[in-house]
Design a protein around this motif. Sequence first.
Motif, PDB file in Angstrom:
ATOM      1  N   PRO A 291      28.227  47.075  23.537  1.00  0.00           N
ATOM      2  CA  PRO A 291      29.152  46.247  22.352  1.00  0.00           C
ATOM      3  C   PRO A 291      30.547  46.171  22.955  1.00  0.00           C
ATOM      4  O   PRO A 291      30.932  45.871  21.757  1.00  0.00           O
ATOM      5  N   ALA A 292      31.075  45.119  23.459  1.00  0.00           N
ATOM      6  CA  ALA A 292      32.291  44.909  23.905  1.00  0.00           C
ATOM      7  C   ALA A 292      32.512  43.872  24.837  1.00  0.00           C
ATOM      8  O   ALA A 292      31.183  43.250  25.496  1.00  0.00           O
ATOM      9  N   VAL A 293      33.495  43.017  25.190  1.00  0.00           N
ATOM     10  CA  VAL A 293      33.409  42.335  26.487  1.00  0.00           C
ATOM     11  C   VAL A 293      33.868  42.936  27.355  1.00  0.00           C
ATOM     12  O   VAL A 293      34.398  44.352  27.759  1.00  0.00           O
TER      13      VAL A 293
ATOM     14  N   SER B 295      35.301  47.754  19.036  1.00  0.00           N
ATOM     15  CA  SER B 295      35.271  48.001  17.869  1.00  0.00           C
ATOM     16  C   SER B 295      34.487  48.534  17.541  1.00  0.00           C
ATOM     17  O   SER B 295      34.666  49.400  16.146  1.00  0.00           O
TER      18      SER B 295
ATOM     19  N   ASN C 168      27.822  42.424  28.310  1.00  0.00           N
ATOM     20  CA  ASN C 168      27.699  42.560  26.376  1.00  0.00           C
ATOM     21  C   ASN C 168      26.566  42.388  26.002  1.00  0.00           C
ATOM     22  O   ASN C 168      26.065  41.676  26.527  1.00  0.00           O
ATOM     23  N   ASP C 169      26.176  43.499  24.543  1.00  0.00           N
ATOM     24  CA  ASP C 169      24.577  43.399  23.747  1.00  0.00           C
ATOM     25  C   ASP C 169      24.608  42.053  23.663  1.00  0.00           C
ATOM     26  O   ASP C 169      23.556  41.827  23.914  1.00  0.00           O
ATOM     27  N   ALA C 170      25.382  41.474  23.101  1.00  0.00           N
ATOM     28  CA  ALA C 170      24.744  40.216  22.363  1.00  0.00           C
ATOM     29  C   ALA C 170      24.490  39.047  24.058  1.00  0.00           C
ATOM     30  O   ALA C 170      23.296  38.552  23.645  1.00  0.00           O
TER      31      ALA C 170
ATOM     32  N   THR D  51      24.049  38.361  16.954  1.00  0.00           N
ATOM     33  CA  THR D  51      23.066  39.716  16.500  1.00  0.00           C
ATOM     34  C   THR D  51      23.845  40.278  15.110  1.00  0.00           C
ATOM     35  O   THR D  51      25.695  40.618  15.296  1.00  0.00           O
TER      36      THR D  51
ATOM     37  N   GLY E 154      27.785  45.642  14.417  1.00  0.00           N
ATOM     38  CA  GLY E 154      28.711  44.444  14.575  1.00  0.00           C
ATOM     39  C   GLY E 154      28.303  43.250  14.646  1.00  0.00           C
ATOM     40  O   GLY E 154      26.968  43.213  14.168  1.00  0.00           O
ATOM     41  N   ILE E 155      29.472  42.133  14.533  1.00  0.00           N
ATOM     42  CA  ILE E 155      28.239  40.784  15.100  1.00  0.00           C
ATOM     43  C   ILE E 155      28.472  40.358  16.056  1.00  0.00           C
ATOM     44  O   ILE E 155      29.971  40.293  16.626  1.00  0.00           O
ATOM     45  N   GLY E 156      27.285  40.408  17.214  1.00  0.00           N
ATOM     46  CA  GLY E 156      27.968  39.745  18.651  1.00  0.00           C
ATOM     47  C   GLY E 156      26.859  38.235  18.891  1.00  0.00           C
ATOM     48  O   GLY E 156      26.364  37.735  17.653  1.00  0.00           O
TER      49      GLY E 156
ATOM     50  N   GLU F 187      33.556  35.813  21.798  1.00  0.00           N
ATOM     51  CA  GLU F 187      34.032  37.297  20.306  1.00  0.00           C
ATOM     52  C   GLU F 187      33.684  36.682  18.941  1.00  0.00           C
ATOM     53  O   GLU F 187      34.661  36.896  18.475  1.00  0.00           O
TER      54      GLU F 187
ATOM     55  N   GLU G 129      33.574  40.278  10.828  1.00  0.00           N
ATOM     56  CA  GLU G 129      32.937  41.198  11.193  1.00  0.00           C
ATOM     57  C   GLU G 129      32.744  42.214   9.717  1.00  0.00           C
ATOM     58  O   GLU G 129      31.439  42.615   9.557  1.00  0.00           O
TER      59      GLU G 129
END
Length: 319
Positions: free
Chosen positions: A95-97, A107, A134-136, A160, A164-166, A180, A192
């Motif tokens: 969950p990150a860049v 985050s 990245n997860d999204a 997503t 968070g919001i992806g 992001e 988010e």
Amino acid sequence: MNARAAAAALPDDPVVPSPTARLTGHGLGIDIGGTGIKAAVVDLATGELVTERIREKTPSPSTPEAVVDVVADICHRLEAMGALTPDLPGGAGFPAVIKAGRPMTASNVDEGWIGAPAQQLLSQRLGRPIEVLNDADAAGVAEISHGAGKGKAGTVLLLTIGTGIGSALFVDGLLVPNLELGHLEFHGKDAEHRLSGAARERRKLGWKRWGREFDAYLKAMERWFWPDLIILGGGVSKSLDKYEKYLSTRAPLVPAAMLNTAGIVGAAMAGANAARAARATTVPPATGSRSSRPSTARPPAAGRRSAGPRSAGSRSTGH
Ligand code: BGC
């Protein structure tokens, strides 16, 4: 080549399959989230799971060591089932860049991840090449290949909504990585922070109030990106029927088709694609060694450009 040009030539973005990639066989998919860590073995051609999906809570604090331990434990359980064989490459959504295999932001995970060599840590610990993205983006790759975005040309935006919001944006099936949109300012705050699934619970918002605010956020997305299709994933998408009436986007908005498997499937696809790209560029040893193990090193030009001309095949060798 001067230093700046040399740095610019480094492949920084994760290697994801191109829209025309034909992946076959099985791959390991790992989805690391702020709340849970999940993994399974995936049939790459169909996007279906061939093992059960194993889920564990994300440890707290979610330091690199603690998270890698949980991932390793899950993978050992998959190995014990017999489906995760030593030859299978893997991918992990995070969950990150992600740049050059390292998180650049954090985050919803421990800040110790920022700059940590995530790809290397996971590859070494799991004893197989692991592509980190990245997860999204991972969820988007799965949805565009096997789910709600399958066969859709034009501009497709996946959001997503969970811890968070992806976000993931595709143009004619090609990913623009590391977008992001959850961190755009919305009503004076990080979007988010106001609108994620976790924020809805924290703010104790009913579906009507949340739906109206979310609609305003979607309208902003439309003003900036003019998507042809919006796909909604994450926990909140399961309740779409409760707030759909408050949404008024120009583009059709549909729930993700793969829900809690998209992140795993997309990560497995990225992993298999990256391993194939690495194999294609691995120089055979001059003498002696007979190792056929795929290299975890990136091919020089396979992953750098985000939205270059499709004909150049710049982001993927997975055709
Ligand atoms: C992160 C994104 C991630 C999203 C969903 C956000 O906080 O910045 O990179 O995709 O959460 O996990």
